[in-house]
Design a protein around this motif. Structure first.
Motif, PDB file in Angstrom:
ATOM      1  N   TRP A 172       0.854  -1.195   0.000  1.00 35.70           N
ATOM      2  CA  TRP A 172       0.000   0.000   0.000  1.00 35.70           C
ATOM      3  C   TRP A 172       0.884   1.237   0.000  1.00 35.70           C
ATOM      4  O   TRP A 172       1.571   1.520   0.977  1.00 35.70           O
ATOM      5  CB  TRP A 172      -0.926  -0.013   1.213  1.00 35.70           C
ATOM      6  CG  TRP A 172      -2.018   1.036   1.174  1.00 35.70           C
ATOM      7  CD1 TRP A 172      -2.281   1.893   0.162  1.00 35.70           C
ATOM      8  CD2 TRP A 172      -2.990   1.293   2.188  1.00 35.70           C
ATOM      9  NE1 TRP A 172      -3.350   2.684   0.444  1.00 35.70           N
ATOM     10  CE2 TRP A 172      -3.819   2.334   1.699  1.00 35.70           C
ATOM     11  CE3 TRP A 172      -3.246   0.742   3.446  1.00 35.70           C
ATOM     12  CZ2 TRP A 172      -4.888   2.835   2.451  1.00 35.70           C
ATOM     13  CZ3 TRP A 172      -4.312   1.257   4.173  1.00 35.70           C
ATOM     14  CH2 TRP A 172      -5.132   2.296   3.678  1.00 35.70           C
ATOM     15  N   ASN A 173       0.836   1.911  -1.123  1.00 35.69           N
ATOM     16  CA  ASN A 173       1.609   3.157  -1.241  1.00 35.69           C
ATOM     17  C   ASN A 173       0.743   4.285  -0.676  1.00 35.69           C
ATOM     18  O   ASN A 173      -0.108   4.840  -1.360  1.00 35.69           O
ATOM     19  CB  ASN A 173       1.967   3.418  -2.699  1.00 35.69           C
ATOM     20  CG  ASN A 173       2.830   4.649  -2.871  1.00 35.69           C
ATOM     21  OD1 ASN A 173       3.289   5.243  -1.888  1.00 35.69           O
ATOM     22  ND2 ASN A 173       3.058   5.040  -4.108  1.00 35.69           N
ATOM     23  N   ILE A 174       0.982   4.645   0.579  1.00 33.18           N
ATOM     24  CA  ILE A 174       0.108   5.611   1.253  1.00 33.18           C
ATOM     25  C   ILE A 174       0.477   7.056   0.931  1.00 33.18           C
ATOM     26  O   ILE A 174      -0.308   7.977   1.202  1.00 33.18           O
ATOM     27  CB  ILE A 174       0.147   5.391   2.781  1.00 33.18           C
ATOM     28  CG1 ILE A 174       1.575   5.544   3.311  1.00 33.18           C
ATOM     29  CG2 ILE A 174      -0.423   4.016   3.128  1.00 33.18           C
ATOM     30  CD1 ILE A 174       1.656   5.434   4.827  1.00 33.18           C
ATOM     31  N   PHE A 175       1.627   7.277   0.353  1.00 31.71           N
ATOM     32  CA  PHE A 175       2.008   8.656   0.026  1.00 31.71           C
ATOM     33  C   PHE A 175       2.853   8.645  -1.248  1.00 31.71           C
ATOM     34  O   PHE A 175       3.905   7.999  -1.293  1.00 31.71           O
ATOM     35  CB  PHE A 175       2.788   9.290   1.179  1.00 31.71           C
ATOM     36  CG  PHE A 175       3.109  10.751   0.960  1.00 31.71           C
ATOM     37  CD1 PHE A 175       2.100  11.704   0.985  1.00 31.71           C
ATOM     38  CD2 PHE A 175       4.411  11.157   0.714  1.00 31.71           C
ATOM     39  CE1 PHE A 175       2.390  13.045   0.778  1.00 31.71           C
ATOM     40  CE2 PHE A 175       4.709  12.493   0.495  1.00 31.71           C
ATOM     41  CZ  PHE A 175       3.697  13.445   0.536  1.00 31.71           C
ATOM     42  N   ASP A 176       2.376   9.331  -2.299  1.00 25.19           N
ATOM     43  CA  ASP A 176       3.100   9.357  -3.575  1.00 25.19           C
ATOM     44  C   ASP A 176       3.465  10.770  -4.000  1.00 25.19           C
ATOM     45  O   ASP A 176       3.607  11.060  -5.180  1.00 25.19           O
ATOM     46  CB  ASP A 176       2.268   8.680  -4.674  1.00 25.19           C
ATOM     47  CG  ASP A 176       0.961   9.441  -4.954  1.00 25.19           C
ATOM     48  OD1 ASP A 176       0.655  10.391  -4.202  1.00 25.19           O
ATOM     49  OD2 ASP A 176       0.267   9.077  -5.909  1.00 25.19           O
ATOM     50  N   TRP A 177       3.598  11.666  -3.011  1.00 27.75           N
ATOM     51  CA  TRP A 177       3.983  13.047  -3.286  1.00 27.75           C
ATOM     52  C   TRP A 177       3.002  13.734  -4.249  1.00 27.75           C
ATOM     53  O   TRP A 177       3.394  14.523  -5.097  1.00 27.75           O
ATOM     54  CB  TRP A 177       5.410  13.125  -3.845  1.00 27.75           C
ATOM     55  CG  TRP A 177       6.427  12.500  -2.944  1.00 27.75           C
ATOM     56  CD1 TRP A 177       6.919  11.232  -3.017  1.00 27.75           C
ATOM     57  CD2 TRP A 177       7.051  13.111  -1.807  1.00 27.75           C
ATOM     58  NE1 TRP A 177       7.816  10.986  -1.998  1.00 27.75           N
ATOM     59  CE2 TRP A 177       7.927  12.146  -1.237  1.00 27.75           C
ATOM     60  CE3 TRP A 177       6.963  14.376  -1.197  1.00 27.75           C
ATOM     61  CZ2 TRP A 177       8.691  12.405  -0.110  1.00 27.75           C
ATOM     62  CZ3 TRP A 177       7.736  14.626  -0.081  1.00 27.75           C
ATOM     63  CH2 TRP A 177       8.585  13.656   0.448  1.00 27.75           C
ATOM     64  N   ASN A 178       1.706  13.407  -4.097  1.00 27.34           N
ATOM     65  CA  ASN A 178       0.631  14.017  -4.904  1.00 27.34           C
ATOM     66  C   ASN A 178       0.770  13.722  -6.411  1.00 27.34           C
ATOM     67  O   ASN A 178       0.269  14.473  -7.245  1.00 27.34           O
ATOM     68  CB  ASN A 178       0.564  15.529  -4.687  1.00 27.34           C
ATOM     69  CG  ASN A 178       0.032  15.884  -3.316  1.00 27.34           C
ATOM     70  OD1 ASN A 178      -0.809  15.177  -2.766  1.00 27.34           O
ATOM     71  ND2 ASN A 178       0.537  16.972  -2.742  1.00 27.34           N
ATOM     72  N   LYS A 179       1.438  12.626  -6.728  1.00 25.48           N
ATOM     73  CA  LYS A 179       1.581  12.248  -8.141  1.00 25.48           C
ATOM     74  C   LYS A 179       0.214  11.943  -8.767  1.00 25.48           C
ATOM     75  O   LYS A 179      -0.099  12.406  -9.870  1.00 25.48           O
ATOM     76  CB  LYS A 179       2.490  11.027  -8.250  1.00 25.48           C
ATOM     77  CG  LYS A 179       2.639  10.498  -9.663  1.00 25.48           C
ATOM     78  CD  LYS A 179       3.510   9.264  -9.697  1.00 25.48           C
ATOM     79  CE  LYS A 179       3.581   8.673 -11.090  1.00 25.48           C
ATOM     80  NZ  LYS A 179       4.415   7.439 -11.130  1.00 25.48           N
ATOM     81  N   THR A 180      -0.617  11.161  -8.065  1.00 25.34           N
ATOM     82  CA  THR A 180      -1.941  10.814  -8.581  1.00 25.34           C
ATOM     83  C   THR A 180      -2.806  12.051  -8.735  1.00 25.34           C
ATOM     84  O   THR A 180      -3.548  12.202  -9.721  1.00 25.34           O
ATOM     85  CB  THR A 180      -2.618   9.795  -7.648  1.00 25.34           C
ATOM     86  OG1 THR A 180      -1.795   8.639  -7.535  1.00 25.34           O
ATOM     87  CG2 THR A 180      -3.978   9.389  -8.186  1.00 25.34           C
ATOM     88  N   LYS A 181      -2.730  12.950  -7.777  1.00 27.12           N
ATOM     89  CA  LYS A 181      -3.505  14.181  -7.843  1.00 27.12           C
ATOM     90  C   LYS A 181      -3.125  15.001  -9.069  1.00 27.12           C
ATOM     91  O   LYS A 181      -3.988  15.538  -9.790  1.00 27.12           O
ATOM     92  CB  LYS A 181      -3.276  15.005  -6.570  1.00 27.12           C
ATOM     93  CG  LYS A 181      -4.075  16.298  -6.527  1.00 27.12           C
ATOM     94  CD  LYS A 181      -3.814  17.055  -5.229  1.00 27.12           C
ATOM     95  CE  LYS A 181      -4.589  18.364  -5.199  1.00 27.12           C
ATOM     96  NZ  LYS A 181      -4.331  19.129  -3.946  1.00 27.12           N
ATOM     97  N   GLY A 182      -1.830  15.093  -9.354  1.00 30.96           N
ATOM     98  CA  GLY A 182      -1.380  15.828 -10.541  1.00 30.96           C
ATOM     99  C   GLY A 182      -1.855  15.188 -11.833  1.00 30.96           C
ATOM    100  O   GLY A 182      -2.236  15.879 -12.784  1.00 30.96           O
ATOM    101  N   GLN A 183      -1.851  13.853 -11.856  1.00 29.00           N
ATOM    102  CA  GLN A 183      -2.315  13.147 -13.050  1.00 29.00           C
ATOM    103  C   GLN A 183      -3.807  13.398 -13.280  1.00 29.00           C
ATOM    104  O   GLN A 183      -4.243  13.573 -14.423  1.00 29.00           O
ATOM    105  CB  GLN A 183      -2.032  11.645 -12.903  1.00 29.00           C
ATOM    106  CG  GLN A 183      -0.552  11.295 -12.975  1.00 29.00           C
ATOM    107  CD  GLN A 183      -0.294   9.824 -12.690  1.00 29.00           C
ATOM    108  OE1 GLN A 183      -0.989   9.209 -11.874  1.00 29.00           O
ATOM    109  NE2 GLN A 183       0.695   9.253 -13.335  1.00 29.00           N
TER     110      GLN A 183
END
Length: 430
Positions: free
Chosen positions: A310-321
């Motif tokens: 579980w990747n709980i933090f991706d540095w807002n990568k998904t949000k940017g996408q």
């Protein structure tokens, strides 16, 4: 009994022969809608639709195989510079260190238990991509209909002109017979028929010109729609239906909606990718050493368990996408607005041309009415020797030109009316 059978055969043979000419004539008849259907089925680009569907089915079936158990066979043989050993010596205990050459063979099995529905979301994106590609093919095929329309109506105009020539030839032949009768009885000079004979030869020449032009256009249309067309095919004049539909059926509008749906599915896929993933695994093997590193011999071993990721933090990568996908959606909206604006501009221009041609046709009809009276008067004068045959031909040719103009304007009007409905997306059922 045989007599009854023979009579029955004769009866049905007669019926078959009776309807055979109708069937043959029907085979030579061509309509604009037939050409539209053929170009969307036989044009090489149309084959992509089936290929895209097959490709999407294969990709989705392959993707869903990730839900099935996975088996891997692994083997390795190593030699290492050092091995694990105790830094002290224990009394009365002898510990043999592992060999520096080690061997291991395993069978690994894993099974996806939960991934938040990522596989299904990815399959929907694949399916959406395929629909977008198929609709792009439909857009390109739809654009071909204007080309088909132009070729078909050009052929129809030649067909109309040939009919006018035939009527002109028939009328001219009647004038020639009248003049020849006048020459025979001495009321007209022998040279009176010469100009009429020359005009008759001109008609023969125009026949050849029309036939050659028709042959070239027929070949082009046949190549475009992917069907053989006979040179003597009878083209039916298309009827422009009254527009009952208010909503445009242009395939481009459907394409825009499919692209926006594709973006929504991609956003769902990104959301699913952030959810935890749970796998069950099992491993069985044979090696030296086994799981017990202090046992310096070949042993069988196994282990089983669960693995959570579980990747709980991706540095807002998904949000940017997701934000990038929303921008793409806005871009598609601007493309749709631009398309609708350009379509409306084209419709305004087409409607202006349609109105102009309708006025021309009204004037053509009045011109023809006047010229027919002039030709009747000239025919009477020619018969009585008041005017020369050259003067009659001038009036006769002017009438033919007026009828040709009427046929041209009617065909142009029909072309523009169909083009208007194709542009508006309200022609037929698409």
């Amino acid at each position: 009994m045989n007599t009854s059978i023979n009579k029955g055969i004769t009866k049905y043979s007669f019926i078959l022969l009776l309807f055979l000419p109708v069937v043959l004539v029907g085979q030579r008849t061509l309509t604009l809608d037939d050409c539209f259907d053929r170009v969307t089925k036989n044009y090489p680009l149309a084959k992509q639709s089936v290929l895209l569907q097959s490709q999407a089915e294969l990709d989705i079936a392959t993707l869903k195989k990730d839900k099935l158990p996975r088996l891997d066979v692994n083997a390795q043989a190593t030699y290492q510079s050092d091995v694990t050993h105790l830094p002290i010596e224990l009394p009365n205990i002898s510990v043999t260190p592992p060999n520096k050459d080690q061997y291991r063979a395993t069978l690994d099995a894993s099974l996806l238990i939960y991934n938040g529905g990522l596989i299904d979301a990815t399959a929907k994106v694949k399916e959406s991509n395929s629909k977008v590609s198929e609709q792009e093919v439909n857009v390109n095929l739809y654009a071909l209909k204007n080309k088909v329309n132009q070729l078909y109506l050009s052929l129809l105009l030649l067909q109309e002109n040939r009919s006018l020539l035939a009527a002109k030839e028939k009328q001219l032949q009647s004038r020639i017979e009248e003049v020849q009768a006048g020459v025979l009885y001495g009321t007209l000079l022998p040279s009176s028929a010469d100009a009429l004979q020359v005009e008759l030869l001109n008609i023969k020449q125009k026949y050849a010109e029309i036939d050659y032009s028709k042959k070239g256009l027929t070949q082009r249309l046949a190549l475009l729609i992917g069907s053989d067309l006979s040179a003597d095919a009878i083209l039916q004049t298309p009827m422009v239906p009254t527009e009952n539909q208010t909503d445009s059926q242009r395939p481009e509008l459907t394409l825009f909606e499919l692209k926006k749906a594709q973006i929504d599915l991609s956003k769902q896929q990104l959301t699913k990718s952030k959810l935890p993933k749970l796998n069950a695994f099992a491993q069985g093997g044979y090696g030296n050493p086994g799981l017990n590193m202090l046992d310096n011999s070949f042993k069988t071993f196994y282990m089983t368990g669960l693995k959570l990721n579980w990747n709980i933090f991706d540095w807002n990568k998904t949000k940017g996408q997701k934000q990038s996908l929303e921008i793409n959606k806005e871009i598609i909206n601007t493309q749709k607005e631009t398309f609708e604006l350009n379509t409306n501009l084209e419709l305004v221009q087409l409607q202006s041309e349609i109105d102009k041609l309708q006025d021309f046709i009204d004037m053509d009809s009045e011109i023809i009415r006047i010229r027919e009276n002039m030709v009747k008067s000239a025919a009477s004068q020619l018969k009585n020797g008041v005017i020369t045959s050259s003067a009659y031909i001038t009036e006769f040719t002017d009438l033919y030109e007026a009828k040709s103009n009427l046929a041209l304007h009617k065909t142009q009007l029909l072309l523009l009316q169909i083009q208007y409905q194709l542009t508006n997306g309200t022609y037929g059922k698409y």
